[in-house]
Design a protein around this motif. Structure first.
Motif, PDB file in Angstrom:
ATOM      1  N   ARG A  57       0.939  -1.091  -0.040  1.00 10.93           N
ATOM      2  CA  ARG A  57      -0.059  -0.015  -0.040  1.00 10.93           C
ATOM      3  C   ARG A  57       1.004   1.219   0.106  1.00 10.93           C
ATOM      4  O   ARG A  57       1.729   1.314   0.852  1.00 10.93           O
ATOM      5  CB  ARG A  57      -0.679   0.009   1.307  1.00 10.93           C
ATOM      6  CG  ARG A  57      -1.770   1.272   1.288  1.00 10.93           C
ATOM      7  CD  ARG A  57      -2.863   1.126   2.369  1.00 10.93           C
ATOM      8  NE  ARG A  57      -3.822   2.209   2.547  1.00 10.93           N
ATOM      9  CZ  ARG A  57      -5.043   2.084   2.917  1.00 10.93           C
ATOM     10  NH1 ARG A  57      -5.729   1.222   3.171  1.00 10.93           N
ATOM     11  NH2 ARG A  57      -5.748   3.199   2.953  1.00 10.93           N
ATOM     12  N   VAL A  77      -1.999  -1.211  -3.452  1.00 11.77           N
ATOM     13  CA  VAL A  77      -3.009  -0.295  -3.045  1.00 11.77           C
ATOM     14  C   VAL A  77      -2.494   1.060  -3.597  1.00 11.77           C
ATOM     15  O   VAL A  77      -1.458   1.471  -2.774  1.00 11.77           O
ATOM     16  CB  VAL A  77      -3.644  -0.510  -1.796  1.00 11.77           C
ATOM     17  CG1 VAL A  77      -4.377   0.973  -1.464  1.00 11.77           C
ATOM     18  CG2 VAL A  77      -4.395  -1.805  -1.732  1.00 11.77           C
ATOM     19  N   GLU A  79      -2.834   5.037  -3.143  1.00  7.19           N
ATOM     20  CA  GLU A  79      -3.799   5.976  -2.624  1.00  7.19           C
ATOM     21  C   GLU A  79      -3.747   7.301  -3.485  1.00  7.19           C
ATOM     22  O   GLU A  79      -2.783   7.887  -3.646  1.00  7.19           O
ATOM     23  CB  GLU A  79      -2.979   6.428  -1.226  1.00  7.19           C
ATOM     24  CG  GLU A  79      -3.297   5.309  -0.039  1.00  7.19           C
ATOM     25  CD  GLU A  79      -2.550   5.516   1.171  1.00  7.19           C
ATOM     26  OE1 GLU A  79      -1.922   6.541   1.237  1.00  7.19           O
ATOM     27  OE2 GLU A  79      -3.175   4.876   2.083  1.00  7.19           O
ATOM     28  N   CYS A 104      -7.387   3.496  -4.182  1.00  2.00           N
ATOM     29  CA  CYS A 104      -7.905   4.086  -2.763  1.00  2.00           C
ATOM     30  C   CYS A 104      -7.838   5.157  -2.664  1.00  2.00           C
ATOM     31  O   CYS A 104      -7.077   6.352  -2.878  1.00  2.00           O
ATOM     32  CB  CYS A 104      -6.877   3.545  -1.505  1.00  2.00           C
ATOM     33  SG  CYS A 104      -7.331   4.131  -0.055  1.00  2.00           S
ATOM     34  N   THR A 403      -6.422  -4.595   3.640  1.00  2.00           N
ATOM     35  CA  THR A 403      -5.905  -3.440   2.459  1.00  2.00           C
ATOM     36  C   THR A 403      -4.827  -2.508   3.379  1.00  2.00           C
ATOM     37  O   THR A 403      -4.395  -1.639   2.753  1.00  2.00           O
ATOM     38  CB  THR A 403      -7.152  -2.641   2.247  1.00  2.00           C
ATOM     39  OG1 THR A 403      -7.813  -2.282   3.414  1.00  2.00           O
ATOM     40  CG2 THR A 403      -8.122  -3.318   1.517  1.00  2.00           C
ATOM     41  N   ASP A 404      -4.586  -2.795   4.710  1.00  2.00           N
ATOM     42  CA  ASP A 404      -3.726  -1.985   5.341  1.00  2.00           C
ATOM     43  C   ASP A 404      -2.996  -2.717   6.381  1.00  2.00           C
ATOM     44  O   ASP A 404      -3.560  -2.950   7.594  1.00  2.00           O
ATOM     45  CB  ASP A 404      -4.448  -0.933   5.951  1.00  2.00           C
ATOM     46  CG  ASP A 404      -3.597   0.226   6.522  1.00  2.00           C
ATOM     47  OD1 ASP A 404      -2.347   0.115   6.674  1.00  2.00           O
ATOM     48  OD2 ASP A 404      -3.935   1.414   6.880  1.00  2.00           O
ATOM     49  N   ARG A 435       1.900  -1.858   4.361  1.00  2.00           N
ATOM     50  CA  ARG A 435       2.628  -0.341   4.109  1.00  2.00           C
ATOM     51  C   ARG A 435       3.704  -0.432   4.986  1.00  2.00           C
ATOM     52  O   ARG A 435       3.936  -1.055   5.805  1.00  2.00           O
ATOM     53  CB  ARG A 435       1.217   0.638   4.654  1.00  2.00           C
ATOM     54  CG  ARG A 435       1.047   0.692   6.043  1.00  2.00           C
ATOM     55  CD  ARG A 435       0.604   2.121   6.514  1.00  2.00           C
ATOM     56  NE  ARG A 435      -0.736   2.384   6.004  1.00  2.00           N
ATOM     57  CZ  ARG A 435      -1.175   3.336   5.364  1.00  2.00           C
ATOM     58  NH1 ARG A 435      -0.286   4.202   5.073  1.00  2.00           N
ATOM     59  NH2 ARG A 435      -2.403   3.513   5.289  1.00  2.00           N
TER      60      ARG A 435
END
Length: 793
Positions: A57, A77, A79, A104, A403-404, A435
């Motif tokens: 991410r 992912v 951002e 995202c 997702t995180d 992440r």
């Protein structure tokens, strides 16, 4: 016309909640279309193949995409803001590199403007004479201020005050020298409530326009967080009354449908006689109380008039929350539908509380994102498991993605990666994105991605669960059960059941689902359950094994293990006979101690014997009374002091809140939105001195992460602070904190609990324990001062 259009819109939005197959066809800017569906095992099937990504991410920039590619990543992912800024270059870089990605939206979700009704936090106390008041209220345009006397709650004055550059300045002048409190009701944007009116339309149009102008390429696999970054999405306890004309129009339609005429509406809101004659005026009114705090007035922000009502019986808050909750769910679903129409890929929402947008059986969103910031299996289950709980209760399968994932606290993140991914996969995750990965961790992620890309087994099975109400956390705990099922929290009604030290249980009620769960940690045993009417009950173990119930004249005999026994068909709480025997033995031991010390226990003895005599006629009700008297006598004879947080008679906290699942069913809550006065935030308690030995000081509280250093205790001439993470966690975020040791003299001492923080702090105090013996408290029940020796099985 506007009201008619609104009603038609709401009717159209309602159709979006019908169960629809989670499938579609994605048509990228370049390349052939791709069919997708979500199978019954919560896996995205993309063009006929399971998509089980392991990746990073990252911020949506070309540099981050290039770094990820060079580290061997194939999935991201990304951002990016909802406006479309930066999309073209970043998405092209990912597509050119042959990478797959979830988009995202990380721009802040629009926030609703309204009157914030939180008299618990927006208050200035200790006003006894004329004085100037200066308050920082960033983002507020104006505020209604109400001056009231503390003694009887009489409103002395109200005034609408303009706010310039976030600063409220005014002069208040009480009519007498009694203590007064100034309540402040600012009109401002609320971080707790997204704007589902004007701001929603702007956000939707900007996002759909971005998807059409900056069409993603073949690598897109989903869109995450359609509203953008949220503080929270839940709206059950909204404290802001929106001032949008569109909200008022929808509220007016709701009131007209429910009450038919204004007079009926006014009676429901417990209003005294008023000149209001239209639903248009009724829909503008703002209650000036919330919970137990505030004043019994309704305010019209347009006319400036206030109207007297009886806040105890008024239904206005229920009407407001029903309307807002309905709008949130429907408009959120409409946003998802608009995204899917512009770009037909799965739309996911990261779990943000027990929110109406996805806490339904058929939400519009296609899946949920799980967040994980721990390597501990128990913490992973407790945090990420909430997303699993929400999604497993849907009528149709949804895509569940971690997702995180952050492994920053691990000693060696690369070594922790595989077990964390396995735990999340067992909870239903069918995609994993990490992440803040360094080079070593990126190498481990790339290796895991290569291994898992060749293993489609995750797409061929899914977890199943048995649920417990979040109130019952401790003894119930999120964990994997025997038989492959998970035990997970939910927002259902219910609470734990006190069955002593060997048996545990809770009630669970959610819609048409209702059951009682019982279990033991002392191994498998045949146990007699005392019941008045066992014939109507059904028994099943949570792992599917047969508990072999056998009816008899006293109830039913069943097999009980460490796996919950699920009992349906009855509201009667079965009483395990060993739990009854333990309670009798403990009470007799306590009576012996009382007699040896010359302590009066006649009242407890009378009520205990009375309940015991009635046990055969009412096992469930009588047993609750037996436990109550045993606990009462236990506390009377204990050398430790157990003090309920809500018992403080002198404090500057916000209010006492009823909280099921906490000690005594209530807590002392602090929710501050203004800087504290000269005395700060404090609560004082009288502590009986039961020992002159060194004693440990513990508090049971809900304290936000990173705020424990703001909590101090002053007692016995010492200043004590929290020195370690909480233990014995229970309920919705409560735990026990150790503050050190002290020695107390005299018959009693004053304990002052201080919270050193400015605006925005939220703390709740449940209980305080001061004990001369070294023991870790756990949950809501005080320690037992006598031991129990169960008979051998």
């Amino acid at each position: 016309m506007l009201r008619v259009a609104t009603m038609l819109l709401l009717a159209a939005l309602g159709s979006a909640t019908l169960a629809q197959p989670r499938e579609g066809t994605y048509r990228p800017a370049l390349g052939p279309p791709a069919n997708w569906q979500i199978n019954e095992h919560h896996t995205l099937i993309w063009d006929g193949a399971p998509y089980l990504p392991v990746g990073l991410r990252v911020a949506g920039t070309t540099e981050r995409v290039a770094e990820a590619k060079s580290a061997g990543m194939t999935d991201l992912v990304l951002e990016l803001p909802a406006s479309g800024v930066g999309w073209d270059a970043t998405l092209k870089a990912a597509d050119d590199a042959g990478m797959r990605y979830i988009l995202c939206l990380n721009s802040l979700a629009p926030t609703a403007k309204g009157v914030v009704v939180e008299p618990q936090g927006y208050r200035v106390r200790g006003i006894t004479e004329k004085r100037s008041v200066s308050l920082q209220l960033p983002g507020a345009s104006r505020a209604l201020i109400v001056l009231m006397t503390d003694r009887d709650g009489v409103v002395e004055s109200t005034k609408l005050v303009p706010i310039t550059d976030g600063l409220l300045q005014t002069v208040v002048e009480p009519k007498n020298s009694l203590d007064h409190t100034l309540l402040v009701y600012p009109e401002m944007a609320s971080l707790d409530l997204p704007d589902f009116w004007e701001g929603f339309d702007r956000h939707r149009d900007a996002l759909v326009g971005a998807l059409l102008r900056h069409r993603p390429g073949p690598g897109l696999r989903g869109i995450l967080n359609p509203l953008g970054a949220l503080v929270r999405l839940a709206t059950r306890d909204v404290g802001t009354v929106p001032t949008s004309p569109y909200f008022r129009d929808e509220f007016q339609s709701y009131l007209e449908t429910r009450y038919r005429n204004v007079e009926t509406n006014q009676r429901a809101w417990s209003m005294s006689s008023s000149p209001i004659t239209s639903f248009t005026q009724m829909a503008r009114l703002v209650p000036l109380w919330n919970g137990t705090k505030g004043v019994s007035l309704l305010w019209d922000p347009v006319s400036g008039e206030t109207y007297v009502c009886n806040s105890k019986y008024s239904t206005i808050w229920s009407d407001l929350q029903s309307t807002i909750g309905s709008i949130v769910a429907r408009r959120y679903n409409r946003l998802v539908s608009a995204i899917q129409a512009a770009c037909d890929v799965p739309v996911l929402q990261e779990w943000a509380g027990w929110a109406s947008a996805y806490e339904s059986m058929s939400p519009a969103v296609d899946g949920l994102g799980m967040e994980c910031s721990s390597t501990s299996p128990s913490e992973i289950a407790a945090t990420a498991g909430r997303a699993t709980s929400s999604l497993l209760r849907w009528r149709t399968p949804g895509w569940l993605v971690a997702t995180d994932v952050e492994l920053a606290g691990a000693v060696n993140p690369a070594d922790s990666l595989k077990p964390v991914l396995d735990d999340l996969g067992s909870l239903g995750a069918r995609g994993w994105f990490v992440r803040n990965a360094d080079a070593t961790l990126k190498a481990a992620i790339a290796a895991e991605a290569a291994l898992r890309s060749r293993d489609a087994s995750f797409s061929q099975w899914s977890p199943s669960a048995v649920y417990f109400p979040e109130n019952a956390t401790n003894p119930a705990v999120a964990q994997r059960l025997a038989g492959g099922r998970w035990w997970l929290p939910s927002p259902a009604n219910g609470n734990r059941i006190d069955l002593g030290s060997d048996f545990f249980g809770y009630r669970y009620e959610s819609g048409a689902t209702s059951f009682i769960a019982l279990w033991t940690l002392r191994g498998t045993a045949r146990v007699q359950l005392r019941m008045l009417d066992p014939k109507v009950a059904q028994f099943e173990s949570a792992d599917g094994t047969d508990p072999q119930p056998k009816l008899n004249r006293k109830g039913v005999e069943v097999t009980i293990r460490d796996v919950p026994l699920i009992i349906t068909g009855t509201t009667e709480i079965p009483v395990p006979e060993p739990a009854l025997n333990e309670t009798i033995q403990r009470f007799d031991q306590l009576l012996g101690i009382a007699e040896a010390q010359g302590r009066d226990a006649s009242e407890e003895r009378f009520f205990f014997r009375d309940a015991l005599n009635g046990f055969d006629r009412n096992p469930s009700g009588s047993f609750a009374l037996l436990r109550q008297q045993t606990s009462k006598l236990n506390l009377k004879l204990a050398t430790f002091s157990w003090i309920e947080g809500e018992s403080s008679r002198s404090n500057t906290f916000s209010e006492v809140l009823s909280v099921p699942g906490c000690s005594g069913g209530a807590v002392l809550s602090l929710r501050s939105q203004l800087n504290p006065g000269p005395d700060g935030y404090y609560a004082e308690y009288t502590v009986p001195v039961k020992s002159d030995a060194e004693q440990e000081v513990w508090i049971a509280a809900s304290i936000p992460p990173g705020s424990t250093s703001s909590v101090r205790v002053f007692v016995g001439g010492q200043t004590l602070a929290i020195s370690a993470p909480s233990v014995g966690r229970y309920g919705a975020g409560y735990g026990w904190y150790r503050l050190g040791t002290t020695r107390l003299g005299g018959n009693s001492q004053t304990l002052r609990l201080q919270v050193d923080a400015s605006r925005g702090v939220e703390v709740a105090i449940d209980a305080i324990m001061i004990s001369p013996t070294r023991q870790k408290p756990s949950g809501v029940f005080p320690p037992e001062i006598v031991s129990f020796q169960p008979p051998p099985r």
